[in-house]
Design a protein around this motif. Structure first.
Motif, PDB file in Angstrom:
ATOM      1  N   ASN A  52      21.411  76.222  14.158  1.00 50.99           N
ATOM      2  CA  ASN A  52      22.355  75.279  13.555  1.00 50.99           C
ATOM      3  C   ASN A  52      21.888  73.831  13.683  1.00 50.99           C
ATOM      4  O   ASN A  52      22.162  73.016  12.805  1.00 50.99           O
ATOM      5  CB  ASN A  52      23.749  75.458  14.154  1.00 50.99           C
ATOM      6  CG  ASN A  52      24.547  76.491  13.400  1.00 50.99           C
ATOM      7  OD1 ASN A  52      24.136  76.994  12.359  1.00 50.99           O
ATOM      8  ND2 ASN A  52      25.712  76.834  13.924  1.00 50.99           N
ATOM      9  N   ILE A  55      19.504  73.456  10.881  1.00 48.92           N
ATOM     10  CA  ILE A  55      20.278  73.383   9.634  1.00 48.92           C
ATOM     11  C   ILE A  55      20.901  71.997   9.480  1.00 48.92           C
ATOM     12  O   ILE A  55      20.878  71.422   8.385  1.00 48.92           O
ATOM     13  CB  ILE A  55      21.364  74.482   9.594  1.00 48.92           C
ATOM     14  CG1 ILE A  55      20.714  75.857   9.432  1.00 48.92           C
ATOM     15  CG2 ILE A  55      22.375  74.225   8.473  1.00 48.92           C
ATOM     16  CD1 ILE A  55      21.680  77.031   9.591  1.00 48.92           C
ATOM     17  N   LEU A  88      24.012  75.033   2.974  1.00 48.27           N
ATOM     18  CA  LEU A  88      23.628  74.822   4.376  1.00 48.27           C
ATOM     19  C   LEU A  88      24.864  74.710   5.266  1.00 48.27           C
ATOM     20  O   LEU A  88      24.910  75.268   6.365  1.00 48.27           O
ATOM     21  CB  LEU A  88      22.753  73.574   4.510  1.00 48.27           C
ATOM     22  CG  LEU A  88      21.349  73.677   3.935  1.00 48.27           C
ATOM     23  CD1 LEU A  88      20.682  72.310   3.881  1.00 48.27           C
ATOM     24  CD2 LEU A  88      20.504  74.663   4.734  1.00 48.27           C
ATOM     25  N   PHE A  92      25.807  77.140   8.308  1.00 47.95           N
ATOM     26  CA  PHE A  92      26.073  76.525   9.609  1.00 47.95           C
ATOM     27  C   PHE A  92      27.432  76.959  10.134  1.00 47.95           C
ATOM     28  O   PHE A  92      27.571  77.407  11.272  1.00 47.95           O
ATOM     29  CB  PHE A  92      26.017  74.993   9.493  1.00 47.95           C
ATOM     30  CG  PHE A  92      26.480  74.283  10.731  1.00 47.95           C
ATOM     31  CD1 PHE A  92      25.566  73.887  11.685  1.00 47.95           C
ATOM     32  CD2 PHE A  92      27.826  74.040  10.944  1.00 47.95           C
ATOM     33  CE1 PHE A  92      25.990  73.247  12.852  1.00 47.95           C
ATOM     34  CE2 PHE A  92      28.268  73.410  12.105  1.00 47.95           C
ATOM     35  CZ  PHE A  92      27.344  73.014  13.060  1.00 47.95           C
TER      36      PHE A  92
END
Length: 189
Positions: A52, A55, A88, A92
């Motif tokens: 994450n 990301i 994204l 996430f």
């Protein structure tokens, strides 16, 4: 369906926002039964914060590029970049919610001033993330239900000018939270 959404963007935004926020708070409070979640090995769940973080950094770059594209009147590029930013964000959020629903939120390893700074950064990040959800749904729904030529006649540009910086700041602060939790050794606090 698209025409129904086009006519009811505020109502659809409200419904999607309520459902999304219910999932966020349900996961954070561990109200989602673990039996409903697919099992994953511990190493995979432990990797989620690191994935994450990557990301988040990529999303910041993509959103900045999307903002630059719209300032250059490159509408198609803007649409693709902001769509990538949304994808994204969804990835996430799905990973984050999965981890939090399974393991609960992380606790900060420090105390004193460091903990106060962490909590302040986390609070601002969370407030912005929560505020962004309806804003992002609204501009996204406007964008997917109308041709680019009509978007300038809607509130998409006005709300986008508010949503994009808040979204960026939220991603950046989320990365700072990650650094404080995972990269700074607990002994430093």
């Amino acid at each position: 369906m698209q025409q129904m959404v086009k006519r009811n963007v505020p109502a659809v935004t409200a419904v999607l926002s309520i459902v999304s926020l219910a999932l966020v708070f349900g996961a954070a409070r561990q109200l989602i039964p673990k039996s409903l979640l697919p099992a994953a090995p511990d190493w995979l769940v432990s990797a989620i914060p690191h994935v994450n973080a990557v990301i988040s950094v990529v999303a910041v770059v993509v959103i900045l590029a999307g903002l630059r594209a719209i300032k250059q009147d490159r509408w198609d590029r803007h649409r693709k970049l902001m769509g990538t930013g949304v994808v994204l964000f969804v990835i996430f959020l799905a990973l984050y919610l999965y981890k939090v629903a399974l393991k609960g939120p992380n606790t900060f390893p420090g105390s004193g001033v460091a903990e106060l700074a962490y909590l302040a950064i986390l609070a601002i990040h969370m407030i912005l993330a929560i505020a962004c959800i309806p804003l992002l749904y609204y501009v996204l729904l406007l964008a997917v239900t109308r041709p680019m030529s009509e978007l300038s006649e809607t509130v998409h540009p006005k709300i986008g000018r508010i949503a994009a910086p808040l979204w960026l700041i939220s991603f950046v602060l989320g990365t700072v939270v990650y650094v404080m939790l995972y990269l700074v050794p607990a002994s430093a606090y």
